[in-house]
Design a protein around this motif. Structure first.
Motif, PDB file in Angstrom:
ATOM      1  N   VAL A  47      75.106  18.927 -25.084  1.00  0.00           N
ATOM      2  CA  VAL A  47      74.774  20.753 -24.702  1.00  0.00           C
ATOM      3  C   VAL A  47      74.266  21.555 -25.688  1.00  0.00           C
ATOM      4  CG1 VAL A  47      76.130  23.077 -24.267  1.00  0.00           C
ATOM      5  CG2 VAL A  47      77.168  20.882 -22.856  1.00  0.00           C
ATOM      6  N   GLU A  48      72.546  21.288 -24.968  1.00  0.00           N
ATOM      7  CA  GLU A  48      72.494  21.930 -26.555  1.00  0.00           C
ATOM      8  C   GLU A  48      73.234  23.445 -27.475  1.00  0.00           C
ATOM      9  OE1 GLU A  48      68.144  21.416 -25.354  1.00  0.00           O
ATOM     10  OE2 GLU A  48      68.183  19.326 -25.242  1.00  0.00           O
ATOM     11  N   GLU A  74      69.699  42.310 -25.533  1.00  0.00           N
ATOM     12  CA  GLU A  74      70.893  41.393 -26.375  1.00  0.00           C
ATOM     13  C   GLU A  74      71.245  39.795 -25.952  1.00  0.00           C
ATOM     14  OE1 GLU A  74      71.480  41.449 -28.907  1.00  0.00           O
ATOM     15  OE2 GLU A  74      73.741  42.792 -29.372  1.00  0.00           O
ATOM     16  N   ARG A  75      71.444  38.687 -27.165  1.00  0.00           N
ATOM     17  CA  ARG A  75      71.533  37.829 -26.663  1.00  0.00           C
ATOM     18  C   ARG A  75      72.715  37.138 -27.091  1.00  0.00           C
ATOM     19  NH1 ARG A  75      65.861  37.726 -26.378  1.00  0.00           N
ATOM     20  NH2 ARG A  75      65.698  36.420 -24.840  1.00  0.00           N
ATOM     21  N   PHE A  76      73.554  36.395 -27.460  1.00  0.00           N
ATOM     22  CA  PHE A  76      74.835  35.563 -28.130  1.00  0.00           C
ATOM     23  C   PHE A  76      74.815  34.063 -27.711  1.00  0.00           C
ATOM     24  CE2 PHE A  76      79.495  34.788 -28.541  1.00  0.00           C
ATOM     25  CZ  PHE A  76      79.706  35.670 -30.192  1.00  0.00           C
ATOM     26  N   THR A  77      74.586  33.790 -28.981  1.00  0.00           N
ATOM     27  CA  THR A  77      75.294  32.288 -29.137  1.00  0.00           C
ATOM     28  C   THR A  77      76.605  31.820 -28.909  1.00  0.00           C
ATOM     29  OG1 THR A  77      73.567  31.677 -29.434  1.00  0.00           O
ATOM     30  CG2 THR A  77      74.919  29.253 -29.593  1.00  0.00           C
ATOM     31  N   VAL A  78      76.913  31.608 -27.897  1.00  0.00           N
ATOM     32  CA  VAL A  78      78.893  30.741 -27.796  1.00  0.00           C
ATOM     33  C   VAL A  78      78.885  29.841 -28.607  1.00  0.00           C
ATOM     34  CG1 VAL A  78      80.704  30.500 -25.811  1.00  0.00           C
ATOM     35  CG2 VAL A  78      78.855  32.593 -25.903  1.00  0.00           C
ATOM     36  N   GLY A  79      78.120  29.160 -28.095  1.00  0.00           N
ATOM     37  CA  GLY A  79      78.214  27.471 -28.710  1.00  0.00           C
ATOM     38  C   GLY A  79      77.029  26.689 -28.068  1.00  0.00           C
ATOM     39  N   GLY A  80      77.372  25.356 -29.244  1.00  0.00           N
ATOM     40  CA  GLY A  80      76.878  24.103 -28.448  1.00  0.00           C
ATOM     41  C   GLY A  80      76.595  22.833 -29.423  1.00  0.00           C
ATOM     42  N   GLY A  81      75.849  22.201 -29.392  1.00  0.00           N
ATOM     43  CA  GLY A  81      75.926  20.622 -30.647  1.00  0.00           C
ATOM     44  C   GLY A  81      77.332  20.311 -29.953  1.00  0.00           C
ATOM     45  N   PHE A  82      77.286  19.576 -28.757  1.00  0.00           N
ATOM     46  CA  PHE A  82      78.446  19.194 -28.266  1.00  0.00           C
ATOM     47  C   PHE A  82      78.931  18.035 -26.866  1.00  0.00           C
ATOM     48  CE2 PHE A  82      79.588  23.082 -26.440  1.00  0.00           C
ATOM     49  CZ  PHE A  82      79.564  22.609 -25.165  1.00  0.00           C
ATOM     50  N   ARG A  83      79.011  17.063 -26.718  1.00  0.00           N
ATOM     51  CA  ARG A  83      78.891  16.573 -25.952  1.00  0.00           C
ATOM     52  C   ARG A  83      79.987  16.579 -24.851  1.00  0.00           C
ATOM     53  NH1 ARG A  83      74.750  12.927 -26.280  1.00  0.00           N
ATOM     54  NH2 ARG A  83      75.304  11.605 -24.074  1.00  0.00           N
ATOM     55  N   LEU A  84      79.448  17.055 -23.287  1.00  0.00           N
ATOM     56  CA  LEU A  84      80.677  17.265 -22.328  1.00  0.00           C
ATOM     57  C   LEU A  84      80.512  15.415 -21.326  1.00  0.00           C
ATOM     58  CD1 LEU A  84      82.230  19.314 -20.908  1.00  0.00           C
ATOM     59  CD2 LEU A  84      79.868  19.720 -19.499  1.00  0.00           C
ATOM     60  N   GLY A  85      81.672  15.393 -21.380  1.00  0.00           N
ATOM     61  CA  GLY A  85      82.187  14.256 -20.630  1.00  0.00           C
ATOM     62  C   GLY A  85      82.295  14.211 -19.051  1.00  0.00           C
ATOM     63  N   GLU A  86      81.595  13.001 -18.797  1.00  0.00           N
ATOM     64  CA  GLU A  86      82.098  13.455 -17.126  1.00  0.00           C
ATOM     65  C   GLU A  86      83.092  13.766 -16.711  1.00  0.00           C
ATOM     66  OE1 GLU A  86      81.648   9.650 -13.339  1.00  0.00           O
ATOM     67  OE2 GLU A  86      81.667   9.150 -15.091  1.00  0.00           O
ATOM     68  N   ASP A  87      82.689  14.557 -15.882  1.00  0.00           N
ATOM     69  CA  ASP A  87      83.893  15.644 -15.350  1.00  0.00           C
ATOM     70  C   ASP A  87      85.170  16.084 -15.759  1.00  0.00           C
ATOM     71  OD1 ASP A  87      82.958  14.775 -12.381  1.00  0.00           O
ATOM     72  OD2 ASP A  87      84.134  12.655 -12.952  1.00  0.00           O
TER      73      ASP A  87
END
Length: 329
Positions: A47-48, A74-87
């Motif tokens: 997840v970028e 307006e824009r707001f970044t909640v998060g990112g830079g992590f891996r989302l595993g299967e299910d």
């Protein structure tokens, strides 16, 4: 309200996202809160970023005529830079401040026909996907509510509200559009003006109130600006305040029409006139069935609240291609 979006650009088995807003309306400058619920797909994904966008449906005037468009304001970044595993299921809460100039969508629960939406963009594996729009409700600040209630007690009626793309000269406007709340005149002023348009431009330090009078019989409209504080609302006689504003506006319109002059007005704070900031005439906003915040009933064309819902619904159910093509900001 919840929306669920499968990332079609990643094919079957891609992650999905639900964005849930906390119930209730936010005030200008207030905090919009909720959470984003992610569910992994059939494989692990990087997840970028997760970004929230506030959008508004606005009207624009060009040499070729009028058209509607969508503006991201307006824009707001909640998060990112992590891996989302299967299910894998993951929840990301968010809270961000909406702009002080955010337009009002309701008064005492009555919709004004203004379309604001929150959209979530999820970027995964080099692909970006934007979800459906979740409606956002904005209620007035206490000072805005007090001013509108005073207009109602003075006999003004609510006609419609819309968002106009452009800027009002001589003000501290920050957003690329502004809201016009259009009022029918009270019997006392009906001979002089056909409509009064109210625009609120709030900041953390105060509120600019821009009034425009559409003069009967055509000709130049009058525009004046008044500045008030956000606090001490209960200590202010808003009936007297609004009456003074309207009298000044009408007298100024008469003087401007007869002599081309620029009047002045000194009362309760910093009040100044700005005629160099041209504003468009009446917009195409839909009228509500009943006056809000004490405003006299102002039904236009027999339209009812259900029709407002239909009009706003078109915004949230529209094609994304149209939204992307209309974005400016």
């Amino acid at each position: 309200m919840v929306f669920k979006r499968l990332l079609g650009s990643l094919g079957v088995g891609g992650p999905s996202v639900d964005t849930v807003l906390d119930p209730g309306a936010v005030t200008p400058g207030g905090s919009l809160t909720g959470e984003i619920r992610l569910k992994g797909g059939g494989a692990e994904f990087e997840v970028e970023h997760l970004t929230l966008e506030l959008l508004a449906r606005v009207e624009a005037e060009t040499d070729d005529g009028e058209y509607d468009g969508t503006v991201v304001f307006e824009r707001f970044t909640v998060g990112g830079g992590f891996r989302l595993g299967e299910d894998e299921e993951r929840t990301l809460p968010f809270a961000f401040s909406v702009p002080w100039e955010s337009p009002l969508t309701e008064l005492h629960g009555q919709p004004l026909g203004i379309a604001l939406g929150l959209r979530t963009e999820l970027a995964v594996a080099g692909a970006r996907d934007k979800g459906d729009l979740d409606p956002v409700a904005v209620r007035p600040l206490p000072v805005q509510e007090a001013i509108l209630e005073a207009f109602g007690r003075q006999g003004f009626g609510f006609r419609s509200a819309d968002l106009e793309y452009g800027r009002i000269g001589g003000t501290g406007q920050q957003l690329p559009f502004y809201q016009e709340i259009e009022l029918t005149p009270s019997p006392r002023f009906a001979h002089a003006v056909s409509e009064i348009e109210v625009t609120f431009l709030a900041t953390s330090g105060g509120l600019e109130v821009v009034l425009e009078a559409d003069k009967r019989g055509g000709g130049h409209d009058a525009v004046t600006r008044f500045t008030v504080g956000l606090h001490g609302v209960e200590q202010t006689d808003w009936d007297a305040e609004v009456d003074g504003w309207v009298r000044h506006l009408v007298e100024h319109r008469a003087a401007f029409g007869a002599h081309g002059g620029h009047g002045s007005y000194g009362h309760h704070g910093d009040h100044s006139d700005h005629h160099e900031g041209h504003r468009s005439g009446p917009g195409m906003g839909t009228a509500v069935a009943a006056g809000a915040a004490g405003l006299a009933v102002g039904v236009a064309g027999g339209m009812v609240a259900a029709e407002i819902v239909d009009e706003v619904g078109d915004f949230f159910e529209g094609d994304e291609d149209e939204e992307d093509g209309g974005e400016e900001g």
